[in-house]
Each structure stands twice: as C-alpha cells, then as structure tokens.
Design an enzyme around this catalytic site. Structure first.
Site, mmCIF file in Angstrom:
data_model
loop_
_atom_site.group_PDB
_atom_site.id
_atom_site.type_symbol
_atom_site.label_atom_id
_atom_site.label_comp_id
_atom_site.label_asym_id
_atom_site.label_seq_id
_atom_site.Cartn_x
_atom_site.Cartn_y
_atom_site.Cartn_z
ATOM 1 N N ARG A 27 0.758 -1.243 0.290
ATOM 2 C CA ARG A 27 0.206 0.512 -0.748
ATOM 3 C C ARG A 27 1.232 1.436 -0.206
ATOM 4 O O ARG A 27 0.585 2.620 0.174
ATOM 5 C CB ARG A 27 -1.007 0.044 1.543
ATOM 6 C CG ARG A 27 -1.488 -1.466 1.552
ATOM 7 C CD ARG A 27 -2.392 -1.638 2.522
ATOM 8 N NE ARG A 27 -3.858 0.053 2.511
ATOM 9 C CZ ARG A 27 -4.492 0.031 2.164
ATOM 10 N NH1 ARG A 27 -5.219 -0.800 1.662
ATOM 11 N NH2 ARG A 27 -5.786 1.476 2.371
ATOM 12 N N TRP A 77 2.982 6.294 1.649
ATOM 13 C CA TRP A 77 2.851 6.406 0.357
ATOM 14 C C TRP A 77 2.380 7.870 0.715
ATOM 15 O O TRP A 77 1.273 8.218 0.731
ATOM 16 C CB TRP A 77 2.063 5.760 -0.580
ATOM 17 C CG TRP A 77 2.343 6.317 -1.933
ATOM 18 C CD1 TRP A 77 2.688 5.407 -2.644
ATOM 19 C CD2 TRP A 77 1.228 6.881 -2.520
ATOM 20 N NE1 TRP A 77 2.592 5.887 -4.413
ATOM 21 C CE2 TRP A 77 1.599 6.858 -4.102
ATOM 22 C CE3 TRP A 77 0.060 7.713 -2.189
ATOM 23 C CZ2 TRP A 77 1.093 7.831 -5.272
ATOM 24 C CZ3 TRP A 77 -0.062 9.326 -2.931
ATOM 25 C CH2 TRP A 77 0.020 8.727 -4.667
ATOM 26 N N GLY A 102 -5.168 8.347 4.482
ATOM 27 C CA GLY A 102 -5.587 8.884 3.652
ATOM 28 C C GLY A 102 -5.721 10.621 2.906
ATOM 29 O O GLY A 102 -4.068 10.484 3.495
ATOM 30 N N GLU A 485 -3.155 -2.172 -22.054
ATOM 31 C CA GLU A 485 -2.466 -2.159 -21.232
ATOM 32 C C GLU A 485 -1.494 -2.935 -20.483
ATOM 33 O O GLU A 485 -0.673 -3.336 -19.704
ATOM 34 C CB GLU A 485 -3.141 -4.094 -20.683
ATOM 35 C CG GLU A 485 -2.918 -4.591 -19.592
ATOM 36 C CD GLU A 485 -2.987 -4.049 -18.562
ATOM 37 O OE1 GLU A 485 -3.827 -3.179 -18.439
ATOM 38 O OE2 GLU A 485 -2.528 -4.528 -17.087
ATOM 39 N N HIS A 508 -1.299 9.048 -38.613
ATOM 40 C CA HIS A 508 -2.744 10.901 -37.820
ATOM 41 C C HIS A 508 -1.611 10.819 -37.455
ATOM 42 O O HIS A 508 -1.493 11.842 -36.296
ATOM 43 C CB HIS A 508 -3.469 11.079 -37.360
ATOM 44 C CG HIS A 508 -4.131 9.971 -38.180
ATOM 45 N ND1 HIS A 508 -5.306 10.219 -39.489
ATOM 46 C CD2 HIS A 508 -5.392 8.996 -38.579
ATOM 47 C CE1 HIS A 508 -6.208 9.243 -40.240
ATOM 48 N NE2 HIS A 508 -5.807 8.757 -39.525
#
Ligand code: M6R
Length: 612
Positions: A27, A77, A102, A485, A508
């Site tokens: 996390r 983090w 949070g 992906e 393009h």
C-alpha cells in the site's frame, strides 16, 4: 494508500506490528514507523521511524530490543511532504501519537488555526494536524474517545486513524471515514489494520468497520460506535483467506507468482461453469435478471488496468448482447456533468474495491439517479462492493504486486460472463452460441497455461527491449485495450516510456516517432481486422521501426530482419484478449528484471489508490 496497524495484547506486540506492516507494504513503501507505550501505566511513548522499507524499521526495533503490549504502526505512500523521517508516521503531539491512511483536505486552515493556538509543526504532512487537534480537544474532552470524536467532526477528507497516548496503556482508539479499516479479535488481544492480510498472523475473526465508525480497543474488548457516539454492532466474519495466499513461496516476485497463478485464478473465478450447462444471471445477484432485462445501456467506471478491462467489455457487450456501453475513467467521470439515464446499469470494476476515484464515481452516478449498480471486484468486503446492489467477486486471490495481472484476466472472465448473461436475458444469444462460449470459457485456464510456456521467447525479447527508452504498442478492435494494458505494464514497472494506439491512428501522428530506436509491439490475432493491421505494420517497417508481433494461428506473418514473431498457440476468438495480454505481462516483467527495478514496488506507486 499507506497501511496502518494497531495492537493491544497481553504480550509483546512489536513483532505483530512489524509483520502487519510487511503485509501492508504493497500500500506504500517510502517510509515506515511505529509508536508503542511502555513503562508503568504506559508512561513512556517510544517512536521509531525509518526512510525506506519496513526492514529498516524492523532492524531499529531489533537493535533497541523494543518490547510493549500496545502500539500503532504505519507504512507510507507520500502525499503531503517528501518521503523523509520527519514526515514518516506516527506523528506526535505532546505524548499522543497517530497513524493515518487517507488525506485531510482541510489540513491547511486547521494547521493555521493550531499554529495560532501555539502548536508547533515538525512535518509537512496533513496527518500532524490530527495529532494536535486531538491533543487540543483533550482540554475540553478529557476522555480520549470523546476527543477523537470531536476531532473527526472537524476533519474533511478521507481517513483511517489509530491513536495511542501516554498515560493510557489500556486502549487504542481507531476511526474511519473513506479509508478501509478492519478490526481483528482474538483471545490474546485486539487489533486493527488497513486490511485482513495484516491480521491473519493473529486471528481470522474480522470486523469490517463502516464509514463513520470508530472503536475503542482494549486488551479484552472492543467497543464500536458511530462518530456521534451511538453504539453499533458489526458482525464478526471469519476470514477464509489462506495465509499461504499472501506468501511469496518459491517465486522471486509477487508479480511473477501472480502471472503464473492466472490459470488457477481463472479456474476459481469460473468454477461455477464446471457443472453448469447454461449461464444464469443469478451469478450477479438475485435481482440481476430483472435489472439486465430492463436497462438500456451500460456505463463502466474504473481506473488503470480495471479501466482497460472495461474497454474490452465494451466490444463484447455491444457485439454479443447488443447493448450500448460506454466506459469512463472514474476520476474524470466524477467531475463531469453527464446526461444521466436512469435505465443504465452502472458497472464498477476494481481489484481492491477501495479505489477512491471509482468509489466516488459510483456514488456520483447513484446520486444522478442511476441506482442499478454492479461491482466486479476481487475483495468481497470492500467499499465498492458494499455500495453496489449487484456484485460479482473475482476469485483471483490476494494480488500483492503493484502491477495488476491476475486481477485483470479474472475481470475479463467476469465481464465475459456478464456479456453472456445480458445477451441471454435480452434474447441475443442462441443456444448454440451459448454452448460455444461456455466451452471456450471452460478451456481458458488451459489456454493461458500454454501461453505461459512461451516465456523463454518473451524473455529473449525483453533483453533487447530493456535498453530502449520508448516503445509503441498497437492493436485494433478488442485488442486495442490490450495494447493499452501492455504499455501500462511496461511503463509501470520498467520505467520505459510506452504509448498505445489503435493501429489505424498511426498515420495520424505517432508514425512520426518511428525510427530504428523505437520498438513497436503489434497485437495481431487472426481476426477480421488482421489484413488492415498488416498494412499498418508495413507502414512501421517502411520507416525502419523494429517490430515485435504477437500473432496467432492463421495470422501468417513471417519473421525477417527487424520483424520478430511470437506465435500464440491458438486463435481464441472472443476471448483472445485474455490470452494476448499474458505475453505483454511477461515482457514487462522480464524487461524490469533486466533493468533491475523493484518489480513489486515500483517507484512512486502503491497498490490501493485510496486517495484522489
Ligand atoms: O484496485 P483497482 O482495480 O480499482 O485499481 C485501479 C488501478 O489503480 C490499478 O489497476 C493500477 O492501474 C495498476 N497498478 C495497474 O497495474
């Protein structure tokens, strides 16, 4: 993002905190810290913090022979402030320590107010305001629970918090709003963490807190209440998660393990088909049949890899179920003013079920009157599942590597089932077609196993690739999302800049980039668009671009100078995207290995994006 753990028990909880953090490192992993109370009646708060991984923190704890029966811990983090010891949690205000997952959106006015009141800030984080605010409220609310409640009343944003304070060695107070928090109950003590995997080391008895819940944990009891003080009962659920499922075993990386677990993950997700002769909408919930019959369109909301799964499903739903489908990036949708059609099935796709943007987009769609909602998710107890009326739980097992792999292919399997179920209820699927598709789904795990056997060839490609700075991925139709992906996987873990285009778009603009230094990866299944794709490939070759083509039976392309071909074992029709993504996962993995990056914990990223 960020992971928190809290523990209060009859014995030393430092190893539990550290092991919990190790399990939560996915996390966030830029710094870690813990705070414990020891001494008589918890008279001494001790804090350790380290920049980098949990291993650094564990080494410090070991060196200091830290031993305590109550404590909190955090793996970070960074959102506010660089990764540094100063910004690492826990944050302290005069003997009171807090860990937080949070974002506190109103931290600036709170910080200004608290500074005016004489509190000194030592970090750049939003979290430090929580510590000072609780300390401040303790002046008028001497009970810690009341002070935390008063603090939460002032916080705007998302949080899961755990708090201990000097002089109170008999309780930890936790609260959640918008970020996940689970309590673990055992005979030896009580615990809290950001997810179940951190607590399996001590218990299987889990209590999932709802948004707006708080709890007081003592050694022998838990008291759960709403933030307004009303007591609530939340059920104890016995986790079925196997502790082995979150172990690395003989693999070098979780990403490698998870790529190779795909056949089993698909088998588990599609288990119900083993005996079934036909598809039933009930797989998605008892109301699914009615809902599928009555909606006129599908809106898919998701982020990252899950968004790419939605893009594939759009081709399937429109082609086979004949229903209009739009797929939107959740972080964009939540701030748009869309034209809402109440006859829409809102499908959210998420591995974690906690992605803040996807959850917010879902709530927004509901607020616009689109109340028929389906979650396709890998975590049954997650917020997105709880917010949805219909659900399909993929059974990929815990995905730890930041780069999503088995979650993606199982999401595709779930979306294929959804397509068939909707097609059936809407009368666009013949019995013969249903049998054919169900047969293909049943053989999917075996087909993926055969693709995994191509690893040595992909490894050789990766050796050449790893030295490049850029790469282009091309696909057409339902394989365009596979190109997206593949590019995401490569940039995420090998830091090679990669872009994906529908092959027809090349001329393009992006063709200008093509030269001998630009590898071009083309997804080339033998489908209706293959001849057009071959022309696009010629355009690349004519400009000296080096081509890596993932072809399949019948594509009929020859290797030559500057053209490398990987032949897939078979053409898999509708389900071909599930197979074609696997070599791209392996390519990214092996390129990262050659480059020596941290495969499972790529820089700047985290697994669950629970902040905006
Ligand atoms: O948990 P979710 O599926 O909602 O996560 C969405 C994205 O954050 C996630 O897919 C991300 O893009 C992956 N790291 C990609 O490998």
């Amino acid at each position: 993002m960020c992971g928190i753990v809290a523990a209060i028990a009859g014995q030393n909880i430092v190893p539990v905190l550290l092991e919990g953090l190790r399990k939560l490192e996915y996390r966030g992993y830029d710094s870690a810290g813990l705070a414990v109370l020891n001494g008589a009646q918890g008279t001494q708060l001790r804090r350790l913090r380290a920049v980098g991984r949990v291993a650094e923190l564990a080494a410090q704890a070991d060196e200091q022979k830290l031993d305590a029966a109550i404590g909190i811990a955090h793996t970070r983090w960074a959102t506010h402030g660089v990764p540094s010891e100063r910004n690492a949690h826990p944050h302290i205000s005069d003997g009171l320590a807090v860990v937080h997952n949070g974002i506190i959106e109103n931290f600036e006015p709170l910080r200004a107010r608290l500074t005016g009141l004489g509190y000194t800030f030592t970090s750049e984080t939003d979290t430090e305001v929580i510590a000072h605010l609780v300390r401040h409220h303790l002046k008028n609310h001497p009970d810690l629970v009341d002070a935390v409640r008063a603090t939460c009343g002032e916080l705007i944003g998302a949080y899961a918090i755990a708090i201990v304070t000097e002089g109170e060695d008999s309780r930890v107070v936790v609260a959640r709003h918008g970020s996940p928090l689970v309590l673990g109950q055992s005979d030896s003590g009580n615990y809290a963490a950001s997810d179940t995997s951190a607590l399996l080391q001590v218990t299987r008895n889990m209590i999932y807190l709802e948004d707006g819940d708080m709890a007081e944990l003592t050694r022998d009891a838990m008291r759960i209440m709403r933030l307004d003080g009303t007591p609530v009962a939340r059920p104890v659920q016995v986790s079925q998660l196997s502790a082995d499922a979150v172990e690395l075993g003989s693999y070098r990386h979780y990403m490698q393990k998870e790529i190779f677990e795909q056949p089993a993950a698909l088998s588990n997700t599609l288990e119900m088909l083993a005996q079934a002769r036909s598809i039933t909408p009930n797989l998605f919930g008892v109301e699914a049949d009615n809902v599928f019959r009555s909606v006129r369109r599908v809106l898919v909301l998701a982020c990252g890899t899950s968004f790419h799964a939605g893009l594939v499903a759009r081709y399937w739903l429109e082609d086979i179920a004949g229903i209009e489908c739009t797929v939107e990036i959740a972080s964009e949708y939540r701030y748009r003013k869309p034209v809402a059609d109440p006859d829409t099935l809102v499908v959210t796709i998420s591995q974690s079920g906690e992605t803040a943007d996807t959850l917010a987009a879902l709530k927004y769609a509901k607020s616009l009157g689109m109340t028929r909602t389906l979650a396709i998710c890998n975590v049954p107890e997650s917020a997105i599942v709880r917010e949805s009326s219909l659900r399909f739980i993929t059974r990929a097992g815990p995905e730890i590597g930041v780069a999503s792999t088995k979650a993606y292919t199982t999401q595709l399997a779930a979306l294929a089932l959804l397509t068939l179920a909707m097609a059936k209820t809407r009368g666009t699927l013949s019995v013969a077609q249903e049998e054919k598709y169900l047969g293909a789904l049943r053989h999917l795990p075996g087909a993926v196993t055969r693709v995994l056997e191509l690893e040595p060839q992909i490894q050789a490609w990766a050796e050449r690739f790893a030295m490049k700075h850029h790469a282009l991925f091309l696909g057409r139709g339902q394989h365009y999302p596979i190109a997206l992906e593949g590019a995401l996987k490569l940039k995420e873990i090998s830091y090679i800049h990669a872009e994906a285009y529908p092959a027809g778009e090349l001329k393009h603009g992006p063709l200008a980039l093509v030269d001998r230094d630009m590898p071009v990866i083309a997804i080339a299944p033998n489908d209706a668009l293959i001849e057009k794709l071959k022309s696009n490939i010629q355009e690349v070759r004519a400009r000296g671009g080096e081509l890596y083509v993932i072809a399949d039976a019948g594509t009929e392309m020859a290797e030559g100078e500057g053209v490398h071909i990987l032949n897939m074992p078979e053409n898999y029709g509708l389900l071909s995207p599930v197979l074609h993504v696997v070599p791209l996962q392996l390519l990214a993995y092996h390129a990262a290995l050659v480059k020596g990056t941290d495969v499972d914990k790529p820089r700047n990223l985290a697994k669950s994006v629970t902040v905006e």
